[in-house]
Design a protein around this motif. Sequence first.
Motif, PDB file in Angstrom:
ATOM      1  N   ASN A 177     -11.874 -15.280   9.147  1.00 42.86           N
ATOM      2  CA  ASN A 177     -11.565 -16.664   9.510  1.00 42.86           C
ATOM      3  C   ASN A 177     -11.185 -16.816  10.975  1.00 42.86           C
ATOM      4  O   ASN A 177     -11.180 -17.921  11.497  1.00 42.86           O
ATOM      5  CB  ASN A 177     -10.415 -17.183   8.646  1.00 42.86           C
ATOM      6  N   ALA A 178     -10.837 -15.737  11.619  1.00 41.90           N
ATOM      7  CA  ALA A 178     -10.424 -15.808  13.029  1.00 41.90           C
ATOM      8  C   ALA A 178     -10.580 -14.431  13.652  1.00 41.90           C
ATOM      9  O   ALA A 178     -10.636 -13.407  12.952  1.00 41.90           O
ATOM     10  CB  ALA A 178      -8.977 -16.289  13.142  1.00 41.90           C
ATOM     11  N   ASN A 179     -10.684 -14.442  14.967  1.00 41.77           N
ATOM     12  CA  ASN A 179     -10.771 -13.180  15.684  1.00 41.77           C
ATOM     13  C   ASN A 179      -9.423 -12.467  15.665  1.00 41.77           C
ATOM     14  O   ASN A 179      -8.383 -13.073  15.473  1.00 41.77           O
ATOM     15  CB  ASN A 179     -11.194 -13.421  17.132  1.00 41.77           C
ATOM     16  N   GLY A 180      -9.494 -11.150  15.873  1.00 42.37           N
ATOM     17  CA  GLY A 180      -8.261 -10.382  15.991  1.00 42.37           C
ATOM     18  C   GLY A 180      -8.259  -9.169  15.078  1.00 42.37           C
ATOM     19  O   GLY A 180      -9.267  -8.794  14.476  1.00 42.37           O
ATOM     20  N   ARG A 181      -7.073  -8.531  14.964  1.00 37.58           N
ATOM     21  CA  ARG A 181      -6.912  -7.319  14.182  1.00 37.58           C
ATOM     22  C   ARG A 181      -6.126  -7.633  12.907  1.00 37.58           C
ATOM     23  O   ARG A 181      -5.097  -8.285  12.959  1.00 37.58           O
ATOM     24  CB  ARG A 181      -6.164  -6.274  15.006  1.00 37.58           C
ATOM     25  N   ALA A 182      -6.633  -7.116  11.782  1.00 45.34           N
ATOM     26  CA  ALA A 182      -5.981  -7.303  10.490  1.00 45.34           C
ATOM     27  C   ALA A 182      -5.784  -5.940   9.833  1.00 45.34           C
ATOM     28  O   ALA A 182      -6.663  -5.079   9.898  1.00 45.34           O
ATOM     29  CB  ALA A 182      -6.799  -8.219   9.590  1.00 45.34           C
ATOM     30  N   THR A 183      -4.632  -5.750   9.187  1.00 45.52           N
ATOM     31  CA  THR A 183      -4.327  -4.484   8.495  1.00 45.52           C
ATOM     32  C   THR A 183      -4.698  -4.611   7.025  1.00 45.52           C
ATOM     33  O   THR A 183      -4.366  -5.615   6.377  1.00 45.52           O
ATOM     34  CB  THR A 183      -2.844  -4.131   8.634  1.00 45.52           C
ATOM     35  N   VAL A 184      -5.351  -3.592   6.527  1.00 49.97           N
ATOM     36  CA  VAL A 184      -5.815  -3.579   5.140  1.00 49.97           C
ATOM     37  C   VAL A 184      -5.217  -2.352   4.451  1.00 49.97           C
ATOM     38  O   VAL A 184      -5.158  -1.268   5.042  1.00 49.97           O
ATOM     39  CB  VAL A 184      -7.353  -3.552   5.068  1.00 49.97           C
ATOM     40  N   VAL A 185      -4.780  -2.505   3.197  1.00 51.82           N
ATOM     41  CA  VAL A 185      -4.179  -1.421   2.417  1.00 51.82           C
ATOM     42  C   VAL A 185      -5.024  -1.180   1.170  1.00 51.82           C
ATOM     43  O   VAL A 185      -5.270  -2.109   0.393  1.00 51.82           O
ATOM     44  CB  VAL A 185      -2.736  -1.748   2.013  1.00 51.82           C
ATOM     45  N   ALA A 186      -5.441   0.082   0.987  1.00 52.78           N
ATOM     46  CA  ALA A 186      -6.160   0.483  -0.221  1.00 52.78           C
ATOM     47  C   ALA A 186      -5.217   1.310  -1.083  1.00 52.78           C
ATOM     48  O   ALA A 186      -4.568   2.239  -0.604  1.00 52.78           O
ATOM     49  CB  ALA A 186      -7.402   1.292   0.144  1.00 52.78           C
ATOM     50  N   GLN A 187      -5.130   0.976  -2.367  1.00 52.90           N
ATOM     51  CA  GLN A 187      -4.212   1.656  -3.276  1.00 52.90           C
ATOM     52  C   GLN A 187      -4.858   1.784  -4.652  1.00 52.90           C
ATOM     53  O   GLN A 187      -5.410   0.835  -5.178  1.00 52.90           O
ATOM     54  CB  GLN A 187      -2.899   0.886  -3.393  1.00 52.90           C
ATOM     55  N   LEU A 188      -4.750   3.007  -5.231  1.00 49.29           N
ATOM     56  CA  LEU A 188      -5.208   3.215  -6.596  1.00 49.29           C
ATOM     57  C   LEU A 188      -4.097   2.844  -7.565  1.00 49.29           C
ATOM     58  O   LEU A 188      -2.914   3.082  -7.298  1.00 49.29           O
ATOM     59  CB  LEU A 188      -5.612   4.675  -6.812  1.00 49.29           C
ATOM     60  N   TYR A 189      -4.463   2.277  -8.702  1.00 47.97           N
ATOM     61  CA  TYR A 189      -3.527   1.921  -9.752  1.00 47.97           C
ATOM     62  C   TYR A 189      -4.079   2.399 -11.092  1.00 47.97           C
ATOM     63  O   TYR A 189      -5.295   2.485 -11.291  1.00 47.97           O
ATOM     64  CB  TYR A 189      -3.322   0.398  -9.828  1.00 47.97           C
ATOM     65  N   THR A 190      -3.159   2.744 -11.985  1.00 47.49           N
ATOM     66  CA  THR A 190      -3.562   2.992 -13.355  1.00 47.49           C
ATOM     67  C   THR A 190      -3.744   1.645 -14.045  1.00 47.49           C
ATOM     68  O   THR A 190      -3.339   0.606 -13.512  1.00 47.49           O
ATOM     69  CB  THR A 190      -2.510   3.829 -14.092  1.00 47.49           C
ATOM     70  N   GLN A 191      -4.326   1.673 -15.232  1.00 44.44           N
ATOM     71  CA  GLN A 191      -4.627   0.411 -15.888  1.00 44.44           C
ATOM     72  C   GLN A 191      -3.388  -0.363 -16.306  1.00 44.44           C
ATOM     73  O   GLN A 191      -3.460  -1.559 -16.537  1.00 44.44           O
ATOM     74  CB  GLN A 191      -5.515   0.665 -17.111  1.00 44.44           C
ATOM     75  N   ASP A 192      -2.258   0.321 -16.376  1.00 47.66           N
ATOM     76  CA  ASP A 192      -1.024  -0.380 -16.721  1.00 47.66           C
ATOM     77  C   ASP A 192      -0.309  -0.928 -15.493  1.00 47.66           C
ATOM     78  O   ASP A 192       0.837  -1.380 -15.576  1.00 47.66           O
ATOM     79  CB  ASP A 192      -0.081   0.528 -17.508  1.00 47.66           C
TER      80      ASP A 192
END
Length: 810
Positions: free
Chosen positions: A668-683
Motif C-alpha cells: 500500500n505504500a513505499n518503505g520497509r515492513a517487518t514480517v514474522v513467520a511462525q510455525l504453530y501446532t493445530q491447537d
Amino acid sequence: MAEAADFQGTSPSPARRWLRRTGAVLAGTPLLAGLLQLPAGPPAEAATQAAPQAASDDGSVAVSVDSLTPSAPSENDTVTVSGTVTNKGKKTVTDASVGLRVGSLLDTRSSIDTVAKNSGDVDSPLGAEIDDKYTEKFSKLTPGVSQPYTISVPADELDLGKDGVYDLSVTLTGETSDQPWEQTLGVRHTFLPWQPDQLDTKTKTTVMWPLISTVHMTAETGSDEEQTPVFHDDELAAEISPGGRLDRMVALGKDLDVTWVIDPDLLASVEAMTTRYEIPGGNADDKNAVGGHQEVAKRWLTEVQKAVADKEVVALPFGDPDLASLAHHGTSVTGSLRHLKEATDVASDTVESILHIKPSTDFAWPVEGAVDPSIVKVSTSAGADKLIVRGDTFETGSDLTYTPTAPRPIGGGTTAVVADARLSTVFEGDMTRASASTQAVQRFLAQSLTLAQQTDRPRSVVVAPQRTPSAAQAQTMAEAVGALQDSTWSQPQDLTAAAKSKPDPAAGTEVPPASAYPKSLRKQELPRSAFEQIARTQDKLDRFKVILSDQSRVVTPFGRGLNRGMAASWRGRPAEAAIYRSGVETYLDTLSGQVRLIEKSETKLSGRSATIPVTVQNNLVQGVEHLVLRLTSTNPTRLQIDGNAYEEQPVAVSGGHSQSVKFTTNANANGRATVVAQLYTQDGRPYGQPVTFDVKVTEITATVMLVIGGGVLLLVLAGFRMYTQRKRAAARQAEEREHEDAADEADAETGADADADDDDAENPEASGRRPTEESSSDTREDTPEQPSDPAPDTAPESADPSGTGERVDR
C-alpha cells in the motif's frame, strides 16, 4: 535318675535337658559364692579360678566365626564352628587355646541386638567352656599372624536346655610375657538357634526378593528402523554376566520360596540389549560400544523366566519412582502424578510381555518402607492399595509384648504391610567377609525364632531387604532364607497372602506424621527442581508429538526416560540425576529443532502485489504434519498478507525434505515492513523459533506509469518516422536509376541516326519533331543555375540502423 535315662545314642528330652542344666547351675552356686569370698591372689593363681580373667588389653586377639553348621542344629547334629584367630597385639601369645562357650538363653529380641552389638567385647559375660576335649590349642601366636581353627561338638554335648536362642561364643585364652597367666584375649559371640521340635504354630514368613537396578538406558534411540537404544553406560552388562550381582540374584532366588519384586525398567533394559545397543562416546569398532552382550542378555532373561515360572511376581511402577520425593516435592508441580500413573499402567504389560507371567501391581514400596500421610496418598493415587512399610517407622501398638502380624488397615481401603525391621536390615553392610556373613545368618535365624516363640497366635511376617543387594549380600540372604525354610518354626508365604491375612486388632494402624519421617532419608530426596524439569520436558514432548506421523517412535522412549528421571535409585546421587534429566531434555530439544523455518534475508518488492516464499525444513526420519505456518506483517498499513495482517497455511513435510510455502502480499505504500513467520501446532501453540525478516516495498504510482507510457510512445513514433524517410529515399534512388537508363538509350539512338537527324532538320515535318520542343530543351540544359533556386527539402539518408544510444526525436 535323669542321667541314667540318657542312654548312648539317645537324645535327652527337653525336660531332662532343662533339669540337667538347672542342676549344674545350682551345684555350682555354692562354689561360686565361696570363690567370691576368697581374697584375691597373685596373678599366678589366676589359672586355678573357674573362669579366666579378661585381659587388660581387651581384644588383643581377634576371633572370627567364618562358618557355623548347621545354622539351626537338631539333637542328632554335630555343630561345627570354624574361623581364624589373629594376634593383633605386640606380644607373642603362648599356651593359646580356642574353645566354645554356651551362654545364657536370649529370650527377647532386644537381648539379641545387645549381644550382636558387643560381639567382640571380652568384658561381656561368658558361659562355661565346653569340655576341654572340644578345643584347639596353639603353642604360640605370633603378632600379626592368623591361625585357622575348627571345632566340632555333638549337639547333645552342648548341654542345651530350653528351646530358644543361645549365646554361643568362641574364646581364645592364653598367656603373654608381661601377663603370664591364663586369660581371655579374644572372643566372638554369635547365636545358636535351638528348636529341635516342630512348633505347634509356625510363623508364616514372606521374603521379598528384589530385582532392581539403577538407571542405564537413555531416552535416545537411533534413526534406523529398529530404533537402536542408547545406554549411558555398560554397567548393566556386568550385573547380568555370570557372577554379576543380578546374575547371582536370579541363580540364588530360583531355589527359594520367595516373592519376586521386579522393576519393569530392568527387564525392558535387558531386553533392549538382546539385539543391538549403543554407548555414547564408544568406539564404533568396539563390539561393546555397539552392544556386544546380546547372548548374555538373552541368557539372563531366560533364567529369570525359569526362576519366576511358579512364583509370585510383584511389579513396581516402571522405573521404581521415588514415592517419598514425589509426595514431598512433586505434587505441587503440575503433571507429576501423571507420570506415576503412566509408570504403573505400563508395568504389567512390560513384565507380562517379557516374562510371560501376570504380575501383581497392587503394591507400592516407598524407600526403606518409611511413610507419612502424604506418601500414602501419593502411593495409592496410581491404583496401589497395599503399601510395604517397615516396622521401625510404623507404630507397633501399645502394650504389645510380641510382634504383631504384618497387615494393618490404615483407612480408605488401604493396607499397610509392615515388614519386620530387624529381619529386613540384618543383611546390610559388608558381607564379603565370611565372618560378617555368618553372623548375619545366625542373627537372622535367632530373631526369627525368638519372634516365633513370643506367642502362639498365627502371624504373617514380611522381610523386605535393601532394594539392590550386592552379590555378597544376596549370597548371605539366600543362606539365611534357605535355613529358615528348612527350620521347625517357620513356613514360607506369598506377599499377597500375607497382605490378605487377618490383621491383629491390637496392632497400631496410625500412619506416622510427616515430622516423624527420617531426616536422613529426607536429605536424599529429589528436589522440586527435578520435577519442574520433568514437567517442562513433558510439555515440550506434548508439543512435539502432535506433529509426527509416527508418534510412538518418540513418545515411548521419552515417556520411559521421564519415568527413569524420578527413580528411587538416584538417591544419594544428585549430580548424576541432574545430568540424566538434562540429557533427556536436551535430546528432545535437538529432535524438535530438526523441524524448523529456514532463515530469510531482506526481500524486495516492486509492485502492488508479489509472492513471498517461506521454507520449512524437516531433518527427521519421519514425516511431520498437522502444522500451520503463519506469516504476519507487523505493519499491515504498508504491507498486507493476502489482504490481512497475517495468513496461515497448513504444512506437511516428508522426512528428510524441505517445503516452500508461498504467501501473496499487497503493498500500500513505499518503505520497509517487518514480517514474522511462525510455525504453530493445530491447537494454536507456537512450535519452534520464529523467523523475522524485512520486506522493502517500492510502489509504482500512476504519474510514473504515465511518464513511462509517454516515453514508450515517443520511441514508437520516432521509429515510424525513420522507417518512412528511408522508404522515400529508396524510391527516389530507384527513380534516378530509371532516368539514367533512359538517357543512355537515347544517346545510342542519336549516334545511329545522325544522317536522319540532318534530314529531319531540313525537313521537320518528315521527322515528326516540332522545332519548338527541341529549342526549349536545349535552352534548359545550357542555362546556368540561378542563386534563387531552392535547395531540396530533405537530404539523402543512410538506410543503416541507428547507432547504439542514438537519441531519436519523435
